[in-house]
Design a protein around this motif. Sequence first.
Motif, mmCIF file in Angstrom:
data_model
loop_
_atom_site.group_PDB
_atom_site.id
_atom_site.type_symbol
_atom_site.label_atom_id
_atom_site.label_comp_id
_atom_site.label_asym_id
_atom_site.label_seq_id
_atom_site.Cartn_x
_atom_site.Cartn_y
_atom_site.Cartn_z
ATOM 1 N N GLN A 1 0.839 -1.215 0.000
ATOM 2 C CA GLN A 1 0.000 0.000 0.000
ATOM 3 C C GLN A 1 0.870 1.261 0.000
ATOM 4 O O GLN A 1 0.601 2.224 -0.711
ATOM 5 C CB GLN A 1 -0.944 -0.002 1.207
ATOM 6 C CG GLN A 1 -1.962 1.127 1.144
ATOM 7 C CD GLN A 1 -2.873 1.173 2.372
ATOM 8 O OE1 GLN A 1 -2.935 0.218 3.157
ATOM 9 N NE2 GLN A 1 -3.581 2.275 2.533
ATOM 10 N N ALA A 2 1.944 1.228 0.810
ATOM 11 C CA ALA A 2 2.801 2.415 0.934
ATOM 12 C C ALA A 2 3.511 2.741 -0.378
ATOM 13 O O ALA A 2 3.883 3.881 -0.619
ATOM 14 C CB ALA A 2 3.827 2.194 2.050
ATOM 15 N N LEU A 3 3.699 1.732 -1.223
ATOM 16 C CA LEU A 3 4.373 1.972 -2.510
ATOM 17 C C LEU A 3 3.429 2.601 -3.537
ATOM 18 O O LEU A 3 3.874 3.004 -4.616
ATOM 19 C CB LEU A 3 4.977 0.667 -3.054
ATOM 20 C CG LEU A 3 6.219 0.186 -2.298
ATOM 21 C CD1 LEU A 3 6.572 -1.252 -2.672
ATOM 22 C CD2 LEU A 3 7.416 1.102 -2.566
ATOM 23 N N LYS B 1 14.829 0.517 2.202
ATOM 24 C CA LYS B 1 15.944 1.413 1.899
ATOM 25 C C LYS B 1 15.560 2.869 2.106
ATOM 26 O O LYS B 1 16.318 3.660 2.633
ATOM 27 C CB LYS B 1 16.346 1.231 0.433
ATOM 28 C CG LYS B 1 16.993 -0.106 0.145
ATOM 29 C CD LYS B 1 18.047 0.011 -0.938
ATOM 30 C CE LYS B 1 18.865 -1.249 -1.023
ATOM 31 N NZ LYS B 1 18.143 -2.364 -1.669
ATOM 32 N N ASN B 2 14.365 3.239 1.650
ATOM 33 C CA ASN B 2 13.989 4.647 1.540
ATOM 34 C C ASN B 2 13.272 5.149 2.808
ATOM 35 O O ASN B 2 12.162 4.711 3.111
ATOM 36 C CB ASN B 2 13.070 4.766 0.305
ATOM 37 C CG ASN B 2 12.621 6.172 0.057
ATOM 38 O OD1 ASN B 2 12.865 7.058 0.879
ATOM 39 N ND2 ASN B 2 11.959 6.391 -1.061
ATOM 40 N N PRO B 3 13.877 6.082 3.538
ATOM 41 C CA PRO B 3 13.249 6.562 4.779
ATOM 42 C C PRO B 3 11.892 7.241 4.547
ATOM 43 O O PRO B 3 11.017 7.199 5.412
ATOM 44 C CB PRO B 3 14.267 7.570 5.335
ATOM 45 C CG PRO B 3 15.504 7.394 4.555
ATOM 46 C CD PRO B 3 15.176 6.706 3.285
ATOM 47 N N GLU B 4 11.701 7.857 3.369
ATOM 48 C CA GLU B 4 10.393 8.482 3.054
ATOM 49 C C GLU B 4 9.298 7.421 3.022
ATOM 50 O O GLU B 4 8.206 7.603 3.544
ATOM 51 C CB GLU B 4 10.445 9.140 1.657
ATOM 52 C CG GLU B 4 11.326 10.351 1.586
ATOM 53 C CD GLU B 4 10.738 11.493 2.385
ATOM 54 O OE1 GLU B 4 9.542 11.776 2.185
ATOM 55 O OE2 GLU B 4 11.462 12.075 3.215
ATOM 56 N N GLU C 1 5.752 6.747 5.452
ATOM 57 C CA GLU C 1 4.429 6.384 4.937
ATOM 58 C C GLU C 1 3.963 5.058 5.573
ATOM 59 O O GLU C 1 2.818 4.918 6.010
ATOM 60 C CB GLU C 1 4.538 6.253 3.411
ATOM 61 C CG GLU C 1 3.255 5.901 2.697
ATOM 62 C CD GLU C 1 2.219 7.011 2.719
ATOM 63 O OE1 GLU C 1 2.583 8.160 3.038
ATOM 64 O OE2 GLU C 1 1.037 6.717 2.442
ATOM 65 N N LEU C 2 4.891 4.116 5.627
ATOM 66 C CA LEU C 2 4.576 2.803 6.185
ATOM 67 C C LEU C 2 4.196 2.927 7.672
ATOM 68 O O LEU C 2 3.237 2.311 8.144
ATOM 69 C CB LEU C 2 5.810 1.910 6.018
ATOM 70 C CG LEU C 2 5.666 0.429 6.305
ATOM 71 C CD1 LEU C 2 4.603 -0.196 5.421
ATOM 72 C CD2 LEU C 2 7.002 -0.276 6.076
ATOM 73 N N GLY D 1 -5.244 4.161 6.733
ATOM 74 C CA GLY D 1 -4.348 3.160 7.295
ATOM 75 C C GLY D 1 -5.079 2.032 7.994
ATOM 76 O O GLY D 1 -6.309 1.927 7.951
ATOM 77 N N ALA D 2 -4.285 1.188 8.630
ATOM 78 C CA ALA D 2 -4.827 0.067 9.407
ATOM 79 C C ALA D 2 -4.286 0.205 10.827
ATOM 80 O O ALA D 2 -3.613 1.195 11.142
ATOM 81 C CB ALA D 2 -4.355 -1.238 8.790
#
Length: 365
Positions: free
Chosen positions: A67-69, A195-198, A202-203, A221-222
Amino acid sequence: MSILVTRSSMPDFDEYIEEIKEIWDSHWLTNMGPKHKKLQADLKEYLGVENIDLFVNGHMSLELSLQALKMQGEVITTPFTFASTTHAIVRNRLEPVFCDINPDDYTIDVSKIESLITDRTCAIMPVHVYGNICNVEEIQRIADKYGLKVIYDAAHTFGEKYKGKGIGTFGDVSCFSFHATKVFNTIEGGAACFKNPEFGLELYRLKNFGIRGPEVVDAVGANAKMNEFSAAMGICNLRHIDEEIAKRKKVVERYRERLGNVNGIKLSPIQENVQSNYAYFPVVFDENVFGATRNEVCDRLAENDINARKYFYPLTNMFDCFNGKYNVDDTPVALHISQRVLTLPLYADLSLEDVDRICDIILNI
Ligand code: T4K
């Protein structure tokens, strides 16, 4: 006494009580409390990853990572896995495209990935099944060539290393399961390494209802937070993990010694450059050579109170919930293996006498 396919690793009762005492005293039970923070920091170091976030279970780490992607379209994956992998894709309204597996280590057959890529493909979601490591280099080469994300289902690979690097460092995201049945458990739990802190921010929001701040909710979100009792279990279990893995290794070595040279029995390969965690012990029976089918072996073990399991049968592309939508003939190797594989009991405290008993039953069929 019956032998089950696995048995949860547990710390001493007193050690756990000591660890949860602070939870009792503070009344801080969940929502990223001190135990959550400590376990996260300890795991970051142990797994050798740049970034990690903890989850209520492995499944939610997979589902929310997708979902975050924020992707749309098709995800190339394999059907030789637990329900979770495919369900995480489908529940995100993405379409799974099933790639076949290697006949030797049961991971995604990288030679078949490119022919499945279309203009709708957004990601590859391979599975390090049984702890067997996928061909991470070739997968990354393909992903880079076509601009695809890579999300590893690393549920089975806790603590494994490939060429000295933590397995959680490969791909855009790698998701671990800390379920009671896994090499490392937090009762229920999981983690995403990325890898990506951004992406991590989101996650993090998605596991906490999409809350950005006290008055701002900007994502649907959940609730997928790990609670403090689970984190405390993880803190205790992590102290003993190397010992646990060493004991599992002994069990696996005995199985290999007993079953390694039997006609009609195929074991997983020992992979080069991989530091294994000895998560599962899958055995594939060729009934024409061995003289008995996988189901017959499974039944014979069950008659002796030994509970081997048919992980992973049925394939996820055969599940009833998909009403025949996917063609199982597209993944013939996966089908072949799923009809012949049996995972034998494996846990740190399984005695070598019990391993011998299991092997004797199989060899006497
Ligand atoms: N991706 C992959 C590739 C996975 O394999 C999994 C989970 C996931 C994602 C999702 O991760 P999580 O969301 O679960 O964290 C079990 C596990 O429940 C599941 O975590 C695991 N894969 C799957 C392969 O196996 P079942 O339905 O076979 O479990 P069950 O209840 O039959 O237990 C198996 C044996 O384990 C029992 O016979 C005894 C032992 N056991 C079980 C429990 C529940 C214990 O010793 N202690 C326990 O608390 O799914």
